[in-house]
Design an enzyme around this catalytic site. Structure first.
Site, PDB file in Angstrom:
ATOM      1  N   ASP A  98      -0.835  15.681  56.286  1.00  0.00           N
ATOM      2  CA  ASP A  98      -1.175  17.101  56.413  1.00  0.00           C
ATOM      3  C   ASP A  98      -1.117  17.554  57.855  1.00  0.00           C
ATOM      4  OD1 ASP A  98      -3.738  16.097  54.240  1.00  0.00           O
ATOM      5  OD2 ASP A  98      -1.735  16.817  53.742  1.00  0.00           O
TER       6      ASP A  98
ATOM      7  N   HIS B 228     -10.201  23.403  61.498  1.00  0.00           N
ATOM      8  CA  HIS B 228     -10.552  22.065  61.008  1.00  0.00           C
ATOM      9  C   HIS B 228     -10.522  21.000  62.103  1.00  0.00           C
ATOM     10  CE1 HIS B 228     -10.561  23.538  56.955  1.00  0.00           C
ATOM     11  NE2 HIS B 228      -9.278  23.780  56.926  1.00  0.00           N
TER      12      HIS B 228
ATOM     13  N   GLY C 148      -6.379  18.921  58.406  1.00  0.00           N
ATOM     14  CA  GLY C 148      -5.952  20.137  57.714  1.00  0.00           C
ATOM     15  C   GLY C 148      -4.986  20.982  58.515  1.00  0.00           C
TER      16      GLY C 148
ATOM     17  N   ASP D 290     -11.641  32.428  56.129  1.00  0.00           N
ATOM     18  CA  ASP D 290     -10.609  31.578  55.513  1.00  0.00           C
ATOM     19  C   ASP D 290     -11.134  31.014  54.184  1.00  0.00           C
ATOM     20  OD1 ASP D 290      -8.049  29.808  56.862  1.00  0.00           O
ATOM     21  OD2 ASP D 290      -9.077  28.910  55.135  1.00  0.00           O
TER      22      ASP D 290
ATOM     23  N   HIS E 212     -10.938  28.129  53.199  1.00  0.00           N
ATOM     24  CA  HIS E 212     -11.461  26.775  53.461  1.00  0.00           C
ATOM     25  C   HIS E 212     -12.683  26.844  54.387  1.00  0.00           C
ATOM     26  CE1 HIS E 212      -7.177  26.007  52.480  1.00  0.00           C
ATOM     27  NE2 HIS E 212      -7.665  24.957  51.858  1.00  0.00           N
TER      28      HIS E 212
ATOM     29  N   ASP F 190      -5.518  32.745  53.404  1.00  0.00           N
ATOM     30  CA  ASP F 190      -5.188  31.959  52.203  1.00  0.00           C
ATOM     31  C   ASP F 190      -6.133  32.249  51.038  1.00  0.00           C
ATOM     32  OD1 ASP F 190      -6.135  28.816  53.887  1.00  0.00           O
ATOM     33  OD2 ASP F 190      -7.171  30.744  53.700  1.00  0.00           O
TER      34      ASP F 190
ATOM     35  N   TYR G  34      -0.485  31.019  53.386  1.00  0.00           N
ATOM     36  CA  TYR G  34       0.747  30.280  53.122  1.00  0.00           C
ATOM     37  C   TYR G  34       1.754  31.084  52.315  1.00  0.00           C
ATOM     38  CZ  TYR G  34      -2.360  27.008  55.127  1.00  0.00           C
ATOM     39  OH  TYR G  34      -3.240  26.429  55.984  1.00  0.00           O
TER      40      TYR G  34
HETATM   41  C1  LIG Z   1      -0.823  21.281  54.838  1.00  0.00           C
HETATM   42  C2  LIG Z   1      -1.504  22.576  54.440  1.00  0.00           C
HETATM   43  C3  LIG Z   1      -2.073  23.283  55.648  1.00  0.00           C
HETATM   44  C4  LIG Z   1      -0.553  23.476  53.681  1.00  0.00           C
HETATM   45  N1  LIG Z   1      -1.097  23.471  52.323  1.00  0.00           N
HETATM   46  C5  LIG Z   1      -0.461  24.097  51.160  1.00  0.00           C
HETATM   47  C6  LIG Z   1      -0.195  25.539  51.368  1.00  0.00           C
HETATM   48  C7  LIG Z   1       1.083  25.809  50.630  1.00  0.00           C
HETATM   49  C8  LIG Z   1       1.741  24.528  50.340  1.00  0.00           C
HETATM   50  C9  LIG Z   1       0.872  23.445  50.878  1.00  0.00           C
HETATM   51  C10 LIG Z   1      -2.225  22.793  52.238  1.00  0.00           C
HETATM   52  O1  LIG Z   1      -2.926  22.668  51.248  1.00  0.00           O
HETATM   53  N2  LIG Z   1      -2.531  22.296  53.441  1.00  0.00           N
HETATM   54  C11 LIG Z   1      -3.643  21.450  53.633  1.00  0.00           C
HETATM   55  C12 LIG Z   1      -3.492  20.097  53.327  1.00  0.00           C
HETATM   56  C13 LIG Z   1      -4.575  19.248  53.517  1.00  0.00           C
HETATM   57  C14 LIG Z   1      -5.773  19.728  54.016  1.00  0.00           C
HETATM   58  C15 LIG Z   1      -5.931  21.085  54.328  1.00  0.00           C
HETATM   59  C16 LIG Z   1      -4.881  21.971  54.131  1.00  0.00           C
HETATM   60  C17 LIG Z   1      -5.045  23.407  54.425  1.00  0.00           C
HETATM   61  C18 LIG Z   1      -6.018  23.848  55.265  1.00  0.00           C
HETATM   62  C19 LIG Z   1      -6.256  25.276  55.558  1.00  0.00           C
HETATM   63  O2  LIG Z   1      -5.501  26.180  55.211  1.00  0.00           O
HETATM   64  N3  LIG Z   1      -7.371  25.561  56.255  1.00  0.00           N
HETATM   65  O3  LIG Z   1      -7.716  26.858  56.549  1.00  0.00           O
HETATM   66 ZN   LIG Z   2      -7.410  27.752  54.834  1.00  0.00          ZN
END
Ligand SMILES: CC1(C)CN(C2CCCC2)C(=O)N1c1ccccc1/C=C/C(=O)NO
Ligand SMILES: [Zn+2]
Length: 415
Positions: free
Chosen positions: A127, A169, A177, A204, A206, A293, A332
């Site tokens: 990530d 994060h 993250g 956010d 998260h 998001d 996203y």
């Molecule tokens: C790698 C990304 C950031 C992208 N993503 C998705 C979006 C669309 C396709 C993948 C995630 O779930 N992510 C994550 C993966 C693991 C942990 C956290 C996040 C997101 C954190 C966040 O937004 N904090 O505010």
């Molecule tokens: Zn987020």
């Protein structure tokens, strides 16, 4: 009266939760306040955009945000200020030396394979992909938030925005993250050089765990995060009972929600908590992370918010007329994130926007309706009125304890 909580906005079932909040009328100082006339500071440079565009998961998002803001003619209403890079010393104000060393090494290292195992310990895995540009990117996005904070401290404006910041994060010794350097913590530490009490608000979807963790024992920084809180949802922290530690107990506020949250319950709940927080904490500066998001249509697929929710919350905070730092974060669905942050930028400028997206380089991304607004959709809302009431009451009680404890504190020091 205050926008979000006046009668027309609230549903009768929330009415007892949402007392008519009359904010103090705009003080005479605010009317004559020179800052009021100053244009908001907008941190931008072609390099900042280009480096953010290159990051995986948000490819070209920074360009979409900037060009939509530009297409609506908002740049003329702002002071466009270029970013700087955060210095190593500034980064070490929060982050561990070995972590920063490792990140900067990546910048120089060519064969990334060799660093595989060490990367793991610093969270630099799936990530938080590593490439040799990560350090420069993180230093520049952090420097952008620091530059924005400096503009507030020198009175250049009352509001400053960095849509390339908001990486909540990042921990002191590891990435998390998709956040490498915690620009928010660095900016708050910078603001604390001038302001005794800083309020941090995280919108956010998260939990803003990195910022909360940094200040969980502090009585000088209050952190408030509203987010989806549900088994298996990242990062997993941010429950109602997470209120800070030691003398910082009570200065951490979490508003944990379930999926499907909508504008009409999000806004009154957040604004009532903000109103109480300001009453007991009386902040002198404000930092607001506006991760988009939580919007309906985001791949995160969690809340059903529209840009109206973010707008109402930001407008509520702006009427306090405090030095305010506005930051980005998650988001996203790039066109929707651009729609939301352009809306917020217009609010900072005091401008209304046409609901028709103007022609510009990414116009086709806004099809098929080319509308600025986003509809909330109709996914199931798992938040019951009872649960929202309980969350609200618990938080208000926790904050009220602060009021009594801090006055006891004063008595102690006076006696
Ligand atoms: C790698 C990304 C950031 C992208 N993503 C998705 C979006 C669309 C396709 C993948 C995630 O779930 N992510 C994550 C993966 C693991 C942990 C956290 C996040 C997101 C954190 C966040 O937004 N904090 O505010
Ligand atoms: Zn987020």
């Amino acid at each position: 009266s205050v926008g979000p909580c006046n009668a027309s906005q609230q549903r009768e079932d929330l009415s007892e939760l949402c007392p008519r909040i009359r904010d103090t009328t705009v003080s005479s100082k605010a009317q004559s306040d020179p800052d009021k006339q100053k244009k908001p500071v907008y941190i931008y440079s072609p390099e900042l955009i280009q480096r953010c565009d290159a990051m995986p998961k948000i490819i070209n998002r920074a360009s979409k945000v900037h060009t939509l803001i530009q297409a609506y003619g908002l740049l003329n209403s702002m002071q466009v200020v270029p970013p700087r890079s955060a210095t190593t010393e500034e980064m070490l104000g929060f982050h561990a030396e070995d972590y920063i060393q490792f990140l900067s090494l990546l910048g120089r290292q060519t064969d990334e394979e060799k660093l595989e195992e060490e990367s793991e310990q610093y969270g630099l895995t799936y990530d938080c992909p590593i490439n040799r540009h990560v350090y420069t990117y993180a230093a520049l996005t952090s420097g952008a938030s620091l530059r924005a904070a400096e503009c507030l401290m020198e009175g250049r404006s009352q509001v400053a925005v960095n849509w390339c910041g908001g990486w909540h994060h990042a921990k002191r010794d590891m990435a998390s993250g998709f956040c490498y350097i915690n620009d928010i913590v660095l900016a708050i530490l910078k603001l604390r050089e001038k302001y005794d009490r800083v309020l941090y608000v995280d919108l956010d979807v998260h939990h803003g765990d990195g910022v909360e963790e940094a200040f969980c024992a502090s009585t000088r920084v209050m952190t408030i995060s509203v987010h989806k809180y549900s088994p298996g949802f990242f990062p997993g922290s941010g429950g109602l009972d997470s209120i800070g530690v030691g003398k910082g107990r009570g200065y951490t506020v979490n508003i944990p929600l379930l999926e499907g949250a909508r504008d009409e319950e999000f806004v009154p709940l957040v604004c009532r908590v903000l109103h109480k927080a300001r009453e007991v904490f009386s902040p002198q500066a404000l930092v607001c992370q506006c991760g988009a998001d939580g919007l309906s249509g985001d791949p995160m697929d969690s809340f059903s918010l529209t840009p109206t929710a973010y707008s109402r919350c930001l407008q509520f905070m702006l009427q306090w007329r405090l030095p305010t730092l506005v930051l980005g974060g998650g988001g996203y669905n790039s066109p929707n994130t651009a729609r939301c942050w352009t809306r917020l930028t217009a609010i900072l400028c005091g401008h209304k926007l046409s609901s028709e997206v103007p022609d510009h380089k990414f116009f086709m991304s806004y099809g098929p309706d080319f509308e600025l607004n986003i509809s909330p959709g109709n996914r199931k809302n798992m938040n019951s009125k009872e649960a929202l009431r309980r969350i609200h009451n618990t938080i208000i009680e926790n904050l009220d304890k602060l009021k009594s404890s801090s006055s006891q504190q004063q008595e102690k020091t006076q006696s």
